[in-house]
Scaffold this motif. Structure first.
Motif, PDB file in Angstrom:
ATOM      1  N   TYR A 215       0.912  -1.093   0.247  1.00  0.00           N
ATOM      2  CA  TYR A 215       0.062   0.119   0.081  1.00  0.00           C
ATOM      3  C   TYR A 215       0.817   1.328  -0.141  1.00  0.00           C
ATOM      4  N   LEU A 216       1.876   1.413   0.876  1.00  0.00           N
ATOM      5  CA  LEU A 216       2.812   2.511   0.862  1.00  0.00           C
ATOM      6  C   LEU A 216       3.547   2.807  -0.374  1.00  0.00           C
ATOM      7  N   ILE A 217       4.053   1.580  -1.112  1.00  0.00           N
ATOM      8  CA  ILE A 217       4.674   1.606  -2.044  1.00  0.00           C
ATOM      9  C   ILE A 217       4.075   2.186  -3.370  1.00  0.00           C
ATOM     10  N   VAL A 218       2.943   1.720  -3.511  1.00  0.00           N
ATOM     11  CA  VAL A 218       1.884   2.182  -4.586  1.00  0.00           C
ATOM     12  C   VAL A 218       1.324   3.420  -4.325  1.00  0.00           C
ATOM     13  N   SER A 219       0.896   3.808  -3.073  1.00  0.00           N
ATOM     14  CA  SER A 219       0.432   5.328  -2.775  1.00  0.00           C
ATOM     15  C   SER A 219       1.604   6.266  -3.132  1.00  0.00           C
ATOM     16  N   THR A 220       2.746   5.821  -2.558  1.00  0.00           N
ATOM     17  CA  THR A 220       3.780   6.901  -2.818  1.00  0.00           C
ATOM     18  C   THR A 220       4.030   7.050  -4.189  1.00  0.00           C
ATOM     19  N   VAL A 221       4.211   6.020  -5.042  1.00  0.00           N
ATOM     20  CA  VAL A 221       4.518   5.931  -6.121  1.00  0.00           C
ATOM     21  C   VAL A 221       3.348   7.055  -7.210  1.00  0.00           C
ATOM     22  N   PHE A 222       2.228   6.740  -6.871  1.00  0.00           N
ATOM     23  CA  PHE A 222       1.047   7.498  -7.550  1.00  0.00           C
ATOM     24  C   PHE A 222       0.980   8.738  -7.158  1.00  0.00           C
ATOM     25  N   GLY A 223       1.424   8.867  -5.624  1.00  0.00           N
ATOM     26  CA  GLY A 223       1.228  10.250  -5.066  1.00  0.00           C
ATOM     27  C   GLY A 223       2.304  11.329  -5.839  1.00  0.00           C
ATOM     28  N   VAL A 224       3.403  10.609  -6.015  1.00  0.00           N
ATOM     29  CA  VAL A 224       4.724  11.590  -6.800  1.00  0.00           C
ATOM     30  C   VAL A 224       4.062  11.781  -8.064  1.00  0.00           C
ATOM     31  N   ILE A 225       3.401  10.839  -8.677  1.00  0.00           N
ATOM     32  CA  ILE A 225       3.143  11.192 -10.105  1.00  0.00           C
ATOM     33  C   ILE A 225       1.903  12.408 -10.186  1.00  0.00           C
ATOM     34  N   VAL A 226       0.984  12.061  -9.383  1.00  0.00           N
ATOM     35  CA  VAL A 226      -0.154  13.186  -8.934  1.00  0.00           C
ATOM     36  C   VAL A 226       0.397  14.342  -8.748  1.00  0.00           C
ATOM     37  N   ALA A 227       1.482  14.533  -7.896  1.00  0.00           N
ATOM     38  CA  ALA A 227       2.244  15.777  -7.312  1.00  0.00           C
ATOM     39  C   ALA A 227       2.845  16.415  -8.461  1.00  0.00           C
ATOM     40  N   ALA A 228       3.490  15.414  -9.212  1.00  0.00           N
ATOM     41  CA  ALA A 228       4.294  16.063 -10.443  1.00  0.00           C
ATOM     42  C   ALA A 228       3.477  16.795 -11.377  1.00  0.00           C
ATOM     43  N   PHE A 229       2.411  16.193 -11.789  1.00  0.00           N
ATOM     44  CA  PHE A 229       1.276  16.695 -12.694  1.00  0.00           C
ATOM     45  C   PHE A 229       0.644  17.950 -11.982  1.00  0.00           C
ATOM     46  N   ASP A 230       0.422  17.912 -10.710  1.00  0.00           N
ATOM     47  CA  ASP A 230      -0.113  19.256 -10.190  1.00  0.00           C
ATOM     48  C   ASP A 230       0.789  20.392 -10.295  1.00  0.00           C
ATOM     49  N   VAL A 231       2.022  20.065  -9.635  1.00  0.00           N
ATOM     50  CA  VAL A 231       3.051  21.170  -9.880  1.00  0.00           C
ATOM     51  C   VAL A 231       3.227  21.603 -11.250  1.00  0.00           C
ATOM     52  N   ALA A 232       3.253  20.920 -12.367  1.00  0.00           N
ATOM     53  CA  ALA A 232       3.138  21.343 -13.745  1.00  0.00           C
ATOM     54  C   ALA A 232       2.075  22.140 -14.134  1.00  0.00           C
ATOM     55  N   VAL A 233       0.773  21.811 -13.676  1.00  0.00           N
ATOM     56  CA  VAL A 233      -0.423  22.615 -13.854  1.00  0.00           C
ATOM     57  C   VAL A 233      -0.338  24.005 -13.207  1.00  0.00           C
ATOM     58  N   LEU A 234       0.156  23.761 -12.189  1.00  0.00           N
ATOM     59  CA  LEU A 234       0.176  25.118 -11.157  1.00  0.00           C
ATOM     60  C   LEU A 234       1.331  26.073 -11.888  1.00  0.00           C
ATOM     61  N   TYR A 235       2.393  25.632 -12.293  1.00  0.00           N
ATOM     62  CA  TYR A 235       3.383  26.371 -12.769  1.00  0.00           C
ATOM     63  C   TYR A 235       2.826  26.982 -14.168  1.00  0.00           C
ATOM     64  N   LEU A 236       2.148  26.070 -15.010  1.00  0.00           N
ATOM     65  CA  LEU A 236       1.477  26.742 -16.129  1.00  0.00           C
ATOM     66  C   LEU A 236       0.545  27.701 -15.983  1.00  0.00           C
ATOM     67  N   LEU A 237      -0.343  27.658 -14.990  1.00  0.00           N
ATOM     68  CA  LEU A 237      -1.188  28.554 -14.521  1.00  0.00           C
ATOM     69  C   LEU A 237      -0.536  29.832 -13.736  1.00  0.00           C
ATOM     70  N   ASP A 238       0.753  29.627 -13.072  1.00  0.00           N
ATOM     71  CA  ASP A 238       1.403  30.799 -12.721  1.00  0.00           C
ATOM     72  C   ASP A 238       0.658  30.856 -11.445  1.00  0.00           C
TER      73      ASP A 238
END
Length: 392
Positions: A215-238
């Motif tokens: 559970y921790l491994i899967v949640s961490t991997v997908f959490g990092v992926i989601v966080a990376a996309f979210d950060v990219a979106v927020l950078y794109l929207l400034d």
């Protein structure tokens, strides 16, 4: 044998009519005593939440890094060195998250006062819009008094500070991690010895460890992926503080059911204050698309039935552990529930049937206790490597 006899063909009385063992308490009394014990235990845990929470966090982190230790052992690394490397990795992760969270919360505290004028402008616009709909002045004042930017962000800062408060006892957590890391080197051998006496209990604890690790491994991997996309979106929207909201998205990925909503509200409101309604809608829409694709479609298929808890029970466990241990309880709700399930249900053969009632999917066939207690070949090899490492 008479026609009205209820005896079975082999002469034994059916299980349903079997007499109660002498001195045994009625089932209702047992249920009441168990409930009373659970209430007393919960009250005790809540009284010592500042100790129980960090200790369990240290346990979960030790479990999370155990695959790395086993991998190093299989590569021929000595047991003490593999344990030391795992300890360094988990402490680096803990200290890194603490530093990022502390820095981001400090930046947020300095940024919020700059939006007071923008918030007042939004309130004035909302007042004019509601007045245009025919809402009376007194009603407007009553409604708008409930919307206070300071109160909302005080709640947000309080939640983040609650997580940060865990790291205020960082020395205690690091000390517990150190001792757990030392014990983890010899622990597989101890489990194998204990399994010879209590196979069901050890099988339940082993199942808890495996389920928590996956559970921790899967949640961490997908959490990092989601966080990376979210950060990219927020950078794109400034949007300001994108790394804080990315870290928040990673942390809330461990919170079942409601983690997404906790992670999207702060950056959406900050987007509203910074750029207006359009930015707020873009943040909500893009966050929702990312969440739907990754967390609602891909992640559940990978996780499968590892947790073994129904959706309703998962949500109720979130509420319960958050009430009991605060923000840390919400993050650790699933591992905590898995531990309780292992101790109360999986450890006793007489309660295995209850697992089917609380599971979120079909249950696999149960193996005999001895087979369940036997660790897989890779763990046996890891233990042998550990012993060789100690000898070396």
């Amino acid at each position: 044998m008479s026609a009205g006899s209820t005896d079975s063909p082999d002469g034994r009385m059916p299980a349903a009519d079997a007499p109660t063992a002498p001195g045994a308490l009625p089932r209702g009394v047992v249920v009441l005593l168990g409930t009373a014990g659970a209430v007393v235990t919960a009250a005790g845990i809540r009284s010592f939440a500042e100790i129980v929470g960090p200790v369990f966090l240290a346990l979960v982190l030790t479990i999370a890094v155990s695959p790395l230790r086993r991998l190093l052992l299989r590569r021929g690394v000595k047991g003490w060195l593999a344990g030391l490397i795992a300890l360094v990795v988990v402490n680096a992760f803990l200290l890194g998250v603490a530093a990022m969270l502390a820095f981001s919360v400090a930046e947020l505290a300095g940024l919020l006062p700059t939006y007071q004028d923008k918030f007042a402008e939004l309130v004035a616009d909302a007042r004019g819009w509601l007045a245009g709909l025919g809402v009376g002045q007194e009603q407007l004042e009553a409604v708008l008094q409930k919307f206070d930017l300071g109160k909302f962000f005080d709640i947000l800062q309080g939640w983040l500070s609650g997580l940060l408060g865990i790291f205020s006892v960082l020395a205690f957590i690091v000390a517990v991690l150190f001792f757990m890391g030392i014990d983890a080197v010899d622990f597989p051998g101890r489990l194998r010895q204990a399994a010879q006496v209590k196979p069901d209990v050890i099988a339940a604890l082993t199942g808890f460890t495996r389920g928590t690790t996956r559970y921790l491994i899967v949640s961490t991997v997908f959490g990092v992926i989601v966080a990376a996309f979210d950060v990219a979106v927020l950078y794109l929207l400034d949007i300001p503080l994108p790394w804080l909201w990315g870290l928040l998205a990673l942390i809330t990925n461990y919170i079942p059911n409601v983690g997404f909503f906790i992670g999207v509200i702060p950056p959406a409101l900050l987007a509203l204050l910074d750029q207006g309604w359009g930015a707020l809608l873009w943040v909500i829409v893009l966050y929702s698309v990312i969440n739907f694709i990754i967390q609602s479609i891909i992640q559940p298929k990978v996780v499968g039935d590892t947790v073994g808890l129904s959706t309703t029970l998962t949500f109720l466990s979130l509420v319960f552990w958050a009430w009991l241990l605060g923000p840390l309880g919400a993050v650790l709700a699933i591992p905590l529930s898995l531990l309780v399930k292992a101790l109360l249900l999986d450890a006793a053969p007489s309660t295995h049937w209850l697992a089917g009632l609380i599971a979120g999917g079909p249950l696999p066939e149960q193996a005999p206790p001895a087979a369940r207690a036997e660790p897989p070949p890779d763990e046996v090899a890891a233990e042998q490597a550990e012993q060789a490492g100690h000898v070396g």
